[in-house]
Design a protein around this motif. Sequence first.
Motif, PDB file in Angstrom:
ATOM      1  N   VAL A 204     -14.881 -18.348   6.026  1.00  0.00           N
ATOM      2  CA  VAL A 204     -14.492 -19.062   7.319  1.00  0.00           C
ATOM      3  C   VAL A 204     -15.754 -20.467   8.282  1.00  0.00           C
ATOM      4  CG1 VAL A 204     -14.548 -18.320   9.757  1.00  0.00           C
ATOM      5  CG2 VAL A 204     -13.453 -16.794   8.462  1.00  0.00           C
ATOM      6  N   CYS A 205     -16.685 -20.162   7.696  1.00  0.00           N
ATOM      7  CA  CYS A 205     -17.858 -21.203   7.828  1.00  0.00           C
ATOM      8  C   CYS A 205     -17.190 -22.767   6.566  1.00  0.00           C
ATOM      9  CB  CYS A 205     -19.164 -21.035   6.696  1.00  0.00           C
ATOM     10  SG  CYS A 205     -19.378 -19.483   8.540  1.00  0.00           S
ATOM     11  N   GLU A 206     -16.513 -22.387   5.593  1.00  0.00           N
ATOM     12  CA  GLU A 206     -16.180 -23.684   4.828  1.00  0.00           C
ATOM     13  C   GLU A 206     -15.283 -24.551   5.765  1.00  0.00           C
ATOM     14  OE1 GLU A 206     -17.783 -21.528   1.026  1.00  0.00           O
ATOM     15  OE2 GLU A 206     -15.823 -21.543   1.307  1.00  0.00           O
ATOM     16  N   ILE A 207     -14.601 -23.428   6.375  1.00  0.00           N
ATOM     17  CA  ILE A 207     -12.911 -24.153   6.930  1.00  0.00           C
ATOM     18  C   ILE A 207     -13.822 -24.885   8.276  1.00  0.00           C
ATOM     19  CG2 ILE A 207     -11.318 -23.316   7.985  1.00  0.00           C
ATOM     20  CD1 ILE A 207     -10.880 -20.495   5.567  1.00  0.00           C
ATOM     21  N   LEU A 208     -13.870 -24.117   8.856  1.00  0.00           N
ATOM     22  CA  LEU A 208     -13.999 -24.595  10.506  1.00  0.00           C
ATOM     23  C   LEU A 208     -15.264 -25.812   9.966  1.00  0.00           C
ATOM     24  CD1 LEU A 208     -15.820 -21.888  12.357  1.00  0.00           C
ATOM     25  CD2 LEU A 208     -13.144 -22.960  12.506  1.00  0.00           C
ATOM     26  N   LEU A 209     -16.190 -26.667   8.871  1.00  0.00           N
ATOM     27  CA  LEU A 209     -16.557 -27.866   8.798  1.00  0.00           C
ATOM     28  C   LEU A 209     -16.332 -28.533   7.977  1.00  0.00           C
ATOM     29  CD1 LEU A 209     -20.226 -25.625   7.444  1.00  0.00           C
ATOM     30  CD2 LEU A 209     -20.007 -27.748   9.534  1.00  0.00           C
ATOM     31  N   PHE A 210     -15.060 -28.441   7.134  1.00  0.00           N
ATOM     32  CA  PHE A 210     -14.537 -28.758   6.195  1.00  0.00           C
ATOM     33  C   PHE A 210     -12.560 -29.034   6.307  1.00  0.00           C
ATOM     34  CE2 PHE A 210     -18.759 -27.054   3.579  1.00  0.00           C
ATOM     35  CZ  PHE A 210     -19.240 -28.411   3.938  1.00  0.00           C
ATOM     36  N   ALA A 211     -12.572 -28.557   7.022  1.00  0.00           N
ATOM     37  CA  ALA A 211     -10.981 -28.639   6.897  1.00  0.00           C
ATOM     38  C   ALA A 211     -10.664 -30.149   7.412  1.00  0.00           C
ATOM     39  CB  ALA A 211     -10.140 -27.463   7.605  1.00  0.00           C
ATOM     40  N   PRO A 212     -11.069 -30.255   8.005  1.00  0.00           N
ATOM     41  CA  PRO A 212     -10.098 -31.669   8.868  1.00  0.00           C
ATOM     42  C   PRO A 212      -9.997 -32.776   7.382  1.00  0.00           C
ATOM     43  CG  PRO A 212     -11.939 -31.103  10.511  1.00  0.00           C
ATOM     44  CD  PRO A 212     -11.657 -29.910   9.371  1.00  0.00           C
ATOM     45  N   ARG A 213     -10.910 -32.742   6.678  1.00  0.00           N
ATOM     46  CA  ARG A 213     -10.876 -33.831   5.724  1.00  0.00           C
ATOM     47  C   ARG A 213      -9.900 -33.766   5.140  1.00  0.00           C
ATOM     48  NH1 ARG A 213     -17.222 -34.078   3.153  1.00  0.00           N
ATOM     49  NH2 ARG A 213     -18.475 -32.736   5.619  1.00  0.00           N
ATOM     50  N   GLY A 214      -8.647 -32.274   4.758  1.00  0.00           N
ATOM     51  CA  GLY A 214      -7.828 -32.484   3.847  1.00  0.00           C
ATOM     52  C   GLY A 214      -7.782 -31.378   2.815  1.00  0.00           C
ATOM     53  N   LEU A 215      -6.981 -31.269   1.777  1.00  0.00           N
ATOM     54  CA  LEU A 215      -7.056 -30.061   1.500  1.00  0.00           C
ATOM     55  C   LEU A 215      -7.952 -29.795  -0.045  1.00  0.00           C
ATOM     56  CD1 LEU A 215      -3.171 -30.184   0.301  1.00  0.00           C
ATOM     57  CD2 LEU A 215      -4.642 -28.192   1.715  1.00  0.00           C
ATOM     58  N   LEU A 216      -7.937 -30.458  -0.489  1.00  0.00           N
ATOM     59  CA  LEU A 216      -9.605 -31.635  -1.513  1.00  0.00           C
ATOM     60  C   LEU A 216     -11.299 -30.527  -0.963  1.00  0.00           C
ATOM     61  CD1 LEU A 216     -10.417 -32.290  -3.458  1.00  0.00           C
ATOM     62  CD2 LEU A 216     -11.576 -34.216  -2.827  1.00  0.00           C
ATOM     63  N   ALA A 217     -10.881 -30.543   0.743  1.00  0.00           N
ATOM     64  CA  ALA A 217     -11.926 -29.586   1.522  1.00  0.00           C
ATOM     65  C   ALA A 217     -11.896 -28.741   1.581  1.00  0.00           C
ATOM     66  CB  ALA A 217     -12.543 -30.812   3.131  1.00  0.00           C
ATOM     67  N   LEU A 218     -10.741 -27.863   1.262  1.00  0.00           N
ATOM     68  CA  LEU A 218     -10.885 -26.515   0.885  1.00  0.00           C
ATOM     69  C   LEU A 218     -11.625 -26.140  -0.638  1.00  0.00           C
ATOM     70  CD1 LEU A 218      -8.070 -25.896   3.328  1.00  0.00           C
ATOM     71  CD2 LEU A 218     -10.510 -25.279   3.703  1.00  0.00           C
ATOM     72  N   LEU A 219     -11.860 -27.135  -0.905  1.00  0.00           N
ATOM     73  CA  LEU A 219     -12.466 -26.656  -2.945  1.00  0.00           C
ATOM     74  C   LEU A 219     -13.522 -25.610  -2.858  1.00  0.00           C
ATOM     75  CD1 LEU A 219     -12.220 -26.833  -6.205  1.00  0.00           C
ATOM     76  CD2 LEU A 219     -14.196 -29.039  -5.626  1.00  0.00           C
ATOM     77  N   PRO A 220     -14.302 -25.533  -1.917  1.00  0.00           N
ATOM     78  CA  PRO A 220     -15.580 -24.650  -1.654  1.00  0.00           C
ATOM     79  C   PRO A 220     -15.137 -23.282  -1.543  1.00  0.00           C
ATOM     80  CG  PRO A 220     -16.433 -26.686  -0.752  1.00  0.00           C
ATOM     81  CD  PRO A 220     -14.293 -26.647  -0.857  1.00  0.00           C
ATOM     82  N   CYS A 221     -13.566 -22.789  -1.123  1.00  0.00           N
ATOM     83  CA  CYS A 221     -13.066 -21.604  -0.344  1.00  0.00           C
ATOM     84  C   CYS A 221     -12.644 -20.808  -1.675  1.00  0.00           C
ATOM     85  CB  CYS A 221     -11.914 -21.564   0.446  1.00  0.00           C
ATOM     86  SG  CYS A 221     -12.312 -22.090   2.007  1.00  0.00           S
ATOM     87  N   ALA A 222     -12.546 -21.140  -2.856  1.00  0.00           N
ATOM     88  CA  ALA A 222     -11.651 -21.365  -3.749  1.00  0.00           C
ATOM     89  C   ALA A 222     -12.814 -19.802  -4.728  1.00  0.00           C
ATOM     90  CB  ALA A 222     -11.893 -22.146  -5.552  1.00  0.00           C
ATOM     91  N   PRO A 223     -13.942 -20.609  -5.164  1.00  0.00           N
ATOM     92  CA  PRO A 223     -14.416 -19.198  -6.025  1.00  0.00           C
ATOM     93  C   PRO A 223     -14.454 -18.239  -4.788  1.00  0.00           C
ATOM     94  CG  PRO A 223     -15.763 -20.823  -5.067  1.00  0.00           C
ATOM     95  CD  PRO A 223     -15.175 -21.066  -4.174  1.00  0.00           C
ATOM     96  N   ALA A 224     -14.242 -17.828  -3.885  1.00  0.00           N
ATOM     97  CA  ALA A 224     -14.187 -16.773  -2.357  1.00  0.00           C
ATOM     98  C   ALA A 224     -13.081 -15.084  -3.518  1.00  0.00           C
ATOM     99  CB  ALA A 224     -13.519 -16.862  -1.727  1.00  0.00           C
TER     100      ALA A 224
END
Length: 300
Positions: A239-259
């Motif tokens: 959730v924190c990753e999405i709030l911080l980085f989602a506005p940058r586009g799909l690549l910014a969601l890369l840190p969510c993958a290890p979940a």
Amino acid sequence: MTTLTVTAPRAPARLGRFVLDRFRPRIYVTYGLLWVLALEGSAVSAAGTAWRPSAATGIRVISVVLALLFLRMLDEQKDLAHDRVHHPDRPLVTGAVTAAELRGAMAVVAAVVTGLNAALSTAAVLLVLAALGYALLLVPLERWCPAVRDRPLLGLAVTYPVQLLLGGYVYGSLVAAGTVTAGPGGALLLVLCAGVFLHFEFARKTAWEAAPGAGLYSAALGPRRAAAVTVGFAAGAVVCEILLFAPRGLLALLPCAPAVLAVHGARRFLAAGRGGWPMLPAAVFVAGTHLALTALAVLR
């Protein structure tokens, strides 16, 4: 005097063996390195600035790794009475290293960390020493309040702020240097890192069975509730990753993958109905998240 003369030359070798046995550099050094790179890189890139590691980054990495070593040495002394009963092979119990040698090494670590951070700023020195000082305060606290030592969840609530203070040191030293401006994003980033760490912390102390003296969180919560909390920390990090980085586009969601690994670990644990939480997915979740955050900072 004779004893001091005989043992002093042997102290570095004894401490070296202690570090290899109880600190395991491949784990602690790797964690400290990845944590600092991810936290610093994310803080700088979130501020809209290109990030590359610098000499100051190296100082922060070394300081955090040395602080983790300081904490390991302190914990070894705090846990001595418990280890005499449940872990009689530990170095301090067997005499492979002495408390005096550990305290001397801790003093050296504190001096080195102070000297390194003096090159950054006075604020950096104060912040890192605050983390070490808080850890030292836990010694009399656990003596005065045995429940902190004997109740795992209370113990975690009291001891975890040391990690939070170390994260605050990394972020605060960036603010003091003028590299980033303090703001809510910094707090969110620290919460993200807390979720990643606490997922692993809960995973390693969650099992269907509790051996005497194990101090498992699952013994207090029950295995299923402990599993839910373990996954919940990983979900909080996402959730924190999405709030911080989602506005940058799909690549910014890369840190969510290890979940995905946290979910996989939970499925394996619940399906097994016995044994402990599978540690490989939990460890790779931590490393993968930090690596992804670092990569995202570099690729900005």
